[in-house]
Design a protein around this motif. Structure first.
Motif, PDB file in Angstrom:
ATOM      1  N   GLY A  95       1.280  -1.538  -0.273  1.00  0.00           N
ATOM      2  CA  GLY A  95       0.146   0.101  -0.210  1.00  0.00           C
ATOM      3  C   GLY A  95       0.357   1.469  -0.121  1.00  0.00           C
ATOM      4  N   ILE A  96       2.117   1.166   0.628  1.00  0.00           N
ATOM      5  CA  ILE A  96       2.768   2.621   0.767  1.00  0.00           C
ATOM      6  C   ILE A  96       3.346   3.056  -0.219  1.00  0.00           C
ATOM      7  CG2 ILE A  96       5.344   3.533   1.943  1.00  0.00           C
ATOM      8  CD1 ILE A  96       4.359   2.388   4.129  1.00  0.00           C
ATOM      9  N   PRO A  97       4.494   1.950  -1.526  1.00  0.00           N
ATOM     10  CA  PRO A  97       4.774   2.344  -2.517  1.00  0.00           C
ATOM     11  C   PRO A  97       2.993   2.938  -3.536  1.00  0.00           C
ATOM     12  CG  PRO A  97       4.882   0.671  -2.101  1.00  0.00           C
ATOM     13  CD  PRO A  97       4.461   0.451  -0.870  1.00  0.00           C
ATOM     14  N   ILE A  98       2.060   2.673  -3.715  1.00  0.00           N
ATOM     15  CA  ILE A  98       1.076   2.807  -3.815  1.00  0.00           C
ATOM     16  C   ILE A  98       0.013   3.968  -3.651  1.00  0.00           C
ATOM     17  CG2 ILE A  98      -1.596   2.034  -4.640  1.00  0.00           C
ATOM     18  CD1 ILE A  98      -1.242  -0.417  -4.265  1.00  0.00           C
ATOM     19  N   GLY A  99       0.409   4.199  -2.647  1.00  0.00           N
ATOM     20  CA  GLY A  99      -0.162   5.600  -2.008  1.00  0.00           C
ATOM     21  C   GLY A  99       1.261   6.970  -2.238  1.00  0.00           C
ATOM     22  N   ILE A 100       2.416   6.848  -2.690  1.00  0.00           N
ATOM     23  CA  ILE A 100       3.425   7.632  -2.826  1.00  0.00           C
ATOM     24  C   ILE A 100       3.340   7.539  -4.331  1.00  0.00           C
ATOM     25  CG2 ILE A 100       6.419   8.220  -2.899  1.00  0.00           C
ATOM     26  CD1 ILE A 100       6.294   6.049  -0.359  1.00  0.00           C
ATOM     27  N   ALA A 101       3.146   6.985  -5.144  1.00  0.00           N
ATOM     28  CA  ALA A 101       2.672   6.705  -6.704  1.00  0.00           C
ATOM     29  C   ALA A 101       1.899   7.623  -7.056  1.00  0.00           C
ATOM     30  CB  ALA A 101       2.590   5.423  -7.165  1.00  0.00           C
ATOM     31  N   LEU A 102       0.532   6.847  -6.290  1.00  0.00           N
ATOM     32  CA  LEU A 102      -0.510   8.170  -6.698  1.00  0.00           C
ATOM     33  C   LEU A 102      -0.196   9.494  -6.453  1.00  0.00           C
ATOM     34  CD1 LEU A 102      -3.798   6.091  -5.285  1.00  0.00           C
ATOM     35  CD2 LEU A 102      -3.272   6.647  -7.358  1.00  0.00           C
ATOM     36  N   PHE A 103       0.828  10.328  -5.398  1.00  0.00           N
ATOM     37  CA  PHE A 103       0.498  11.070  -4.971  1.00  0.00           C
ATOM     38  C   PHE A 103       1.461  12.090  -5.629  1.00  0.00           C
ATOM     39  CE2 PHE A 103       3.730  13.795  -2.512  1.00  0.00           C
ATOM     40  CZ  PHE A 103       2.311  14.585  -1.955  1.00  0.00           C
ATOM     41  N   PHE A 104       2.702  11.275  -6.016  1.00  0.00           N
ATOM     42  CA  PHE A 104       3.156  11.987  -7.474  1.00  0.00           C
ATOM     43  C   PHE A 104       2.621  12.178  -8.837  1.00  0.00           C
ATOM     44  CE2 PHE A 104       7.241  10.863  -3.839  1.00  0.00           C
ATOM     45  CZ  PHE A 104       7.934  12.326  -4.306  1.00  0.00           C
ATOM     46  N   SER A 105       2.406  11.339  -9.221  1.00  0.00           N
ATOM     47  CA  SER A 105       1.195  10.368  -9.800  1.00  0.00           C
ATOM     48  C   SER A 105       0.664  11.982 -10.573  1.00  0.00           C
ATOM     49  CB  SER A 105       0.442   9.729 -10.199  1.00  0.00           C
ATOM     50  OG  SER A 105       1.056   8.597 -10.224  1.00  0.00           O
ATOM     51  N   PHE A 106      -0.197  12.721  -9.017  1.00  0.00           N
ATOM     52  CA  PHE A 106      -0.919  13.864 -10.214  1.00  0.00           C
ATOM     53  C   PHE A 106      -0.325  14.928  -9.727  1.00  0.00           C
ATOM     54  CE2 PHE A 106      -4.329  11.237  -7.187  1.00  0.00           C
ATOM     55  CZ  PHE A 106      -5.133  10.937  -8.430  1.00  0.00           C
TER      56      PHE A 106
ATOM     57  N   ALA B 294       3.104   7.010 -15.222  1.00  0.00           N
ATOM     58  CA  ALA B 294       3.711   5.308 -15.913  1.00  0.00           C
ATOM     59  C   ALA B 294       5.167   4.736 -15.159  1.00  0.00           C
ATOM     60  CB  ALA B 294       4.210   5.163 -16.841  1.00  0.00           C
ATOM     61  N   HIS B 295       5.544   6.430 -15.222  1.00  0.00           N
ATOM     62  CA  HIS B 295       7.833   6.705 -14.778  1.00  0.00           C
ATOM     63  C   HIS B 295       7.407   6.615 -13.288  1.00  0.00           C
ATOM     64  CE1 HIS B 295      11.587   7.991 -13.912  1.00  0.00           C
ATOM     65  NE2 HIS B 295      10.738   8.689 -13.539  1.00  0.00           N
ATOM     66  N   THR B 296       5.991   7.043 -12.826  1.00  0.00           N
ATOM     67  CA  THR B 296       6.017   7.181 -10.923  1.00  0.00           C
ATOM     68  C   THR B 296       5.065   5.915 -10.374  1.00  0.00           C
ATOM     69  OG1 THR B 296       4.679   9.391 -11.062  1.00  0.00           O
ATOM     70  CG2 THR B 296       4.098   7.997  -9.688  1.00  0.00           C
TER      71      THR B 296
ATOM     72  N   ALA C 267       6.603   2.975 -11.762  1.00  0.00           N
ATOM     73  CA  ALA C 267       7.991   2.452 -11.840  1.00  0.00           C
ATOM     74  C   ALA C 267       8.798   2.809 -10.568  1.00  0.00           C
ATOM     75  CB  ALA C 267       8.368   3.001 -13.207  1.00  0.00           C
ATOM     76  N   GLY C 268       8.653   4.149 -10.402  1.00  0.00           N
ATOM     77  CA  GLY C 268       9.720   4.745  -9.568  1.00  0.00           C
ATOM     78  C   GLY C 268       9.688   4.304  -8.406  1.00  0.00           C
ATOM     79  N   MET C 269       8.170   4.349  -7.350  1.00  0.00           N
ATOM     80  CA  MET C 269       7.064   3.818  -6.543  1.00  0.00           C
ATOM     81  C   MET C 269       7.873   2.517  -6.990  1.00  0.00           C
ATOM     82  SD  MET C 269       7.618   7.052  -4.522  1.00  0.00           S
ATOM     83  CE  MET C 269       8.756   8.039  -5.799  1.00  0.00           C
ATOM     84  N   SER C 270       7.546   1.462  -7.454  1.00  0.00           N
ATOM     85  CA  SER C 270       7.733   0.318  -7.171  1.00  0.00           C
ATOM     86  C   SER C 270       9.093  -0.487  -6.731  1.00  0.00           C
ATOM     87  CB  SER C 270       6.922  -0.877  -8.845  1.00  0.00           C
ATOM     88  OG  SER C 270       7.958  -0.340  -9.715  1.00  0.00           O
ATOM     89  N   VAL C 271       9.889   0.471  -7.659  1.00  0.00           N
ATOM     90  CA  VAL C 271      11.442   0.508  -6.985  1.00  0.00           C
ATOM     91  C   VAL C 271      11.401   0.263  -5.755  1.00  0.00           C
ATOM     92  CG1 VAL C 271      14.058   0.494  -7.663  1.00  0.00           C
ATOM     93  CG2 VAL C 271      12.094  -0.241  -9.701  1.00  0.00           C
ATOM     94  N   GLN C 272      11.022   1.550  -5.508  1.00  0.00           N
ATOM     95  CA  GLN C 272      11.433   2.130  -3.861  1.00  0.00           C
ATOM     96  C   GLN C 272      10.650   1.504  -2.677  1.00  0.00           C
ATOM     97  OE1 GLN C 272      11.490   6.811  -2.581  1.00  0.00           O
ATOM     98  NE2 GLN C 272       9.895   5.758  -1.793  1.00  0.00           N
ATOM     99  N   GLY C 273       9.267   0.892  -3.600  1.00  0.00           N
ATOM    100  CA  GLY C 273       8.832  -0.310  -2.600  1.00  0.00           C
ATOM    101  C   GLY C 273       9.442  -1.657  -2.011  1.00  0.00           C
TER     102      GLY C 273
ATOM    103  N   ALA D 261      13.335   7.743  -8.994  1.00  0.00           N
ATOM    104  CA  ALA D 261      11.885   7.286  -8.830  1.00  0.00           C
ATOM    105  C   ALA D 261      10.988   8.317  -7.995  1.00  0.00           C
ATOM    106  CB  ALA D 261      12.469   6.495  -7.389  1.00  0.00           C
ATOM    107  N   TRP D 262      11.969   9.220  -7.497  1.00  0.00           N
ATOM    108  CA  TRP D 262      11.068  10.700  -6.741  1.00  0.00           C
ATOM    109  C   TRP D 262      11.164  11.403  -8.365  1.00  0.00           C
ATOM    110  CZ3 TRP D 262      14.230  11.871  -1.973  1.00  0.00           C
ATOM    111  CH2 TRP D 262      13.953  10.749  -1.361  1.00  0.00           C
ATOM    112  N   PHE D 263      12.090  11.948  -9.146  1.00  0.00           N
ATOM    113  CA  PHE D 263      12.207  12.330  -9.761  1.00  0.00           C
ATOM    114  C   PHE D 263      12.684  11.964 -11.400  1.00  0.00           C
ATOM    115  CE2 PHE D 263      15.179  14.581  -6.798  1.00  0.00           C
ATOM    116  CZ  PHE D 263      16.042  14.832  -7.972  1.00  0.00           C
ATOM    117  N   PRO D 264      12.506  12.476 -12.487  1.00  0.00           N
ATOM    118  CA  PRO D 264      13.113  11.734 -13.683  1.00  0.00           C
ATOM    119  C   PRO D 264      14.932  12.062 -13.551  1.00  0.00           C
ATOM    120  CG  PRO D 264      11.397  12.716 -14.496  1.00  0.00           C
ATOM    121  CD  PRO D 264      11.373  13.058 -13.083  1.00  0.00           C
ATOM    122  N   SER D 265      15.416  10.941 -14.257  1.00  0.00           N
ATOM    123  CA  SER D 265      16.635  11.820 -13.629  1.00  0.00           C
ATOM    124  C   SER D 265      17.759  13.064 -15.002  1.00  0.00           C
ATOM    125  CB  SER D 265      17.914  10.062 -14.227  1.00  0.00           C
ATOM    126  OG  SER D 265      17.402   9.453 -15.238  1.00  0.00           O
TER     127      SER D 265
END
Lengths: 307, 382
Positions: free
Chosen positions: B27-38, B186-188, B190-196, B313-317
């Motif tokens: 749930g945590i990576p999903i939540g962060i991914a949603l946040f960054f997606s928006f 999609a990038h978000t 990708a990043g959050m799944s790796v961080q998670g 993961a947080w912002f594109p390289s």
């Protein structure tokens, strides 16, 4: 059955096990007794095949017992000092995990798990999460997990730490039952009463060495088969006067509150002396006894703290 | 059931036994991914560093040469000259954020447009994941092109005015055409799944350290099992749980946020497996480096945050300085995230995904190879 010869185990500059040798005969209980930091657990680690010694050998029925001698290790059960169980899952799941490590499966696995649970009287709670168990139940499960491979030798490293008297008694009864069925036990502890109750032969260990090894009776004779006379006086003042009157002629006299404890090689000598003084200094009560294993232990390892 | 399966099964049971922790892990990576997606799907923000662009001159006229010269001298740009096909391919693969193509006949047509003729069109290609860079590049390029045309078509004493004798159309270029907003999402993910999954790696490390503290490690070693088997089983069980975490995060992204695998599905799945194996081996490495849970936890959280940030993961390289973009090639999470980007929205085929998958696996092997002997030594000293 198990022969340890000149075992040495070092951790950096510290020599935890320093030339330890002994033999455990089949069907007996061998006690490894020693204060904290004596090297018992390090010795057990070698005997259970967890680590290689820096020097020395361990053989089981003539075959080497090392971390890589899997055939021999299958004949040995090991109960760690710690509660080496997963509390988040059930007793059955814990046992299935260990059974899997020994390659057990199917009906044979179920049979052995059932038997182990019966031995430690946990059959009716087997499906509960271990976190709901009492401390004593966890200790019993800790033992059950070491029985799945049906070992010929069970090595127990202080298996009763932190349990109540009832649970300790239950564990002793389990171990006595296993011993009566022919299982050989190697038991480490610093509780004297456990050794006195279970063990046939005892090695006292200190500073990484075996300082004395003998049968229980032999160890007690170490203090010259000494006898004790314990006299209870009315108050501490009269107890002190009584102690001063008794002192001398090779008697060891120690006052503890209103008690005066007289240790002598010959019980009749001590009683004669006490009776003579009691004629002028009335006593409340009197009891006799022999030196305990604890006194032998303190005699061999000293009284200084081992923190 | 053999010893390895017993070890793996036990780890899965333990993971599922603590349902709250299991849900949190996903749930945590999903939540962060949603946040960054928006936040990032609208894409805003400024850009001041020199922008790397690819330029192609298909015209070879005096005007086009003047434009090329002006672009190459512009301090805000770092240019690489290639052919039109190469320029387009570079943007599609994500190797360049922006490419400008001066089409054949552009010079003559632009001179004609100065006197009222039809305006020629410049071709440009942009990476949809790098909107900020594309917009900035467009602005700089327009100015440079305008100057190049005016320098060659008007006498030096003439006023330059503000008439623009051309138009420019930028095509957002990927191997597959995707919804531009979906690229950010999609990038978000990708990043959050790796961080998670890297955070799950920390949990795995803690479980290894806990086993050591509880004496379970001793019990396992008293059984007829080699240490290599124990370590491998731990890595595999960790990878399996990590894989479940990654797939759950992406499944959520696909169902709720319309994230799609535009490239190779097999490549995407292999990247998932490689990333899970890396996270698991990373966990073993953390366990091998610390003696206690307390000692390892704080440091490893910092390391995961650094890996996530530097890996993009947080912002594109591409928002990082160029030197950092090169340095982060040594960061395993960068390869994992770039691999997911390739599979998800760049539409990369399996063959072109292999470097990302291979590098992620290589880092997994390196971590495992360093961790195993050290773990063995620590267990035997315990």
């Amino acid at each position: 059955m198990l022969v340890a010869e000149n075992l040495v185990r070092k951790y950096g500059a510290t020599t935890a096990v320093d030339g330890v040798s002994f033999e455990v005969k089949r069907g007996t209980c061998f006690g490894l007794l020693g204060p904290n930091g004596a090297g018992k657990t390090s010795t057990i680690g070698i005997l259970a095949g967890l680590v290689y010694p820096n020097a020395g050998t361990v053989t089981f029925d003539g075959k080497p017992l090392t971390p890589d001698s899997f055939e021999t290790k299958c004949k040995v059960g090991y109960v760690p000092q710690e509660l080496a169980i997963y509390e988040e899952i059930s007793a059955t799941a814990n046992l299935e995990f260990i059974a899997g490590l020994y390659g057990l499966q199917g009906a044979e696995r179920s049979r052995r798990i059932g038997k182990a649970l019966d031995i430690v009287a946990l059959g009716d709670r087997a499906t509960e999460r271990v976190s709901q168990y009492s401390g004593g139940m966890k200790r019993r499960l800790n033992i059950a997990m070491s029985l799945l491979n049906e070992p010929e030798l069970l090595i127990l490293d202080e298996p009763t730490v932190g349990v109540d008297p009832q649970s300790r008694n239950a564990i002793f009864e389990t171990l006595e039952s296993l011993k009566s069925e022919g299982l050989t036990l190697l038991y480490t502890t610093h509780y004297m009463e456990e050794v006195e109750r279970l063990c046939d032969r005892i090695a006292v260990m200190d500073h990484g060495k075996i300082v004395k090894e003998d049968e229980k009776a032999g160890l007690l004779r170490l203090l010259g088969g000494q006898s004790k006379v314990i006299v209870d006086m009315a108050d501490e003042e009269t107890a002190q006067k009584f102690a001063e009157s008794v002192r001398g002629d090779g008697f060891i006299v120690e006052r503890k509150g209103t008690n005066v404890e007289i240790t002598a090689d010959d019980l009749s000598d001590a009683l004669t002396r006490v009776a003579k003084i009691a004629a002028v200094q009335p006593i409340e009560s009197l009891q006799t006894g022999r030196a305990t294993l604890e006194e032998v232990f303190l005699h061999l390892t000293g009284r200084s703290l081992r923190d | 059931m053999g010893p390895p399966l017993a070890l793996i099964r036990k780890d899965i049971q333990l993971f599922l036994a603590d349902r709250t922790a299991a849900i949190m892990a996903i749930g945590i990576p999903i939540g962060i991914a949603l946040f960054f997606s928006f936040i990032f799907s609208g894409s805003g923000g400024g850009q001041v560093k020199p922008i790397s662009i690819v330029i192609a001159d298909s015209d070879s006229s005096a005007v086009s040469k003047g434009i090329m010269d002006g672009l190459q001298k512009d301090p805000h740009l770092k240019t690489t000259v290639k052919t039109e096909e190469q320029a387009k391919a570079d943007v599609a693969k994500g190797d360049a954020a922006f490419a400008l193509v001066i089409p054949k006949g552009f010079g003559a047509a632009s001179a004609g447009a100065m006197s009222g003729g039809e305006k020629p069109e410049l071709l440009a290609y942009g990476d949809p994941s790098q909107n900020v860079t594309v917009q900035a590049a467009q602005g700089i390029v327009l100015g440079a092109v305008m100057n190049g045309i005016l320098d060659k078509t008007l006498p030096p004493e003439a006023g330059k005015g503000d008439h623009m004798p051309f138009t420019m159309k930028t095509h957002m270029e990927t191997a597959k055409k995707v919804d531009e907003a979906a690229v950010g999402r999609a990038h978000t993910f990708a990043g959050m799944s790796v961080q998670g999954v890297l955070f799950y790696g920390i949990n795995l490390a803690m479980s290894v350290l806990r086993d050591r503290r509880l004496g379970i490690g001793k019990r396992v070693r008293s059984a007829p099992v080699r240490f290599g088997t124990i370590a491998l089983a731990k890595a595999l069980s960790g990878a399996l749980i990590g894989l479940i975490t990654i797939l759950a995060v992406f499944a959520f992204g696909m169902i709720v946020m319309h994230v799609r695998v535009e490239g190779s599905v097999i490549g995407f799945l292999l990247q998932c497996v490689a990333t899970a194996l890396f996270a698991s081996s990373f966990g073993l490495l953390v366990a091998a480096m610390g003696k206690t849970e307390e000692q390892s936890r704080g440091l490893s959280i910092l390391v995961v945050l650094m890996l996530s940030m530097l890996g993009g993961a947080w912002f594109p390289s591409f928002l990082m300085p160029e030197i950092m973009q090169k340095i982060t090639l040594a960061i395993p999470s960068r390869w994992a995230i770039d691999g997911f980007d390739s599979a998800l929205w760049r539409g990369t085929d399996l063959v072109h995904m292999l470097p990302f998958i291979g590098m992620t696996l290589l880092f997994a092997v390196i971590c495992f190879a360093i961790a195993t002997p050290r773990l063995k030594a620590l267990e035997r000293a315990a």
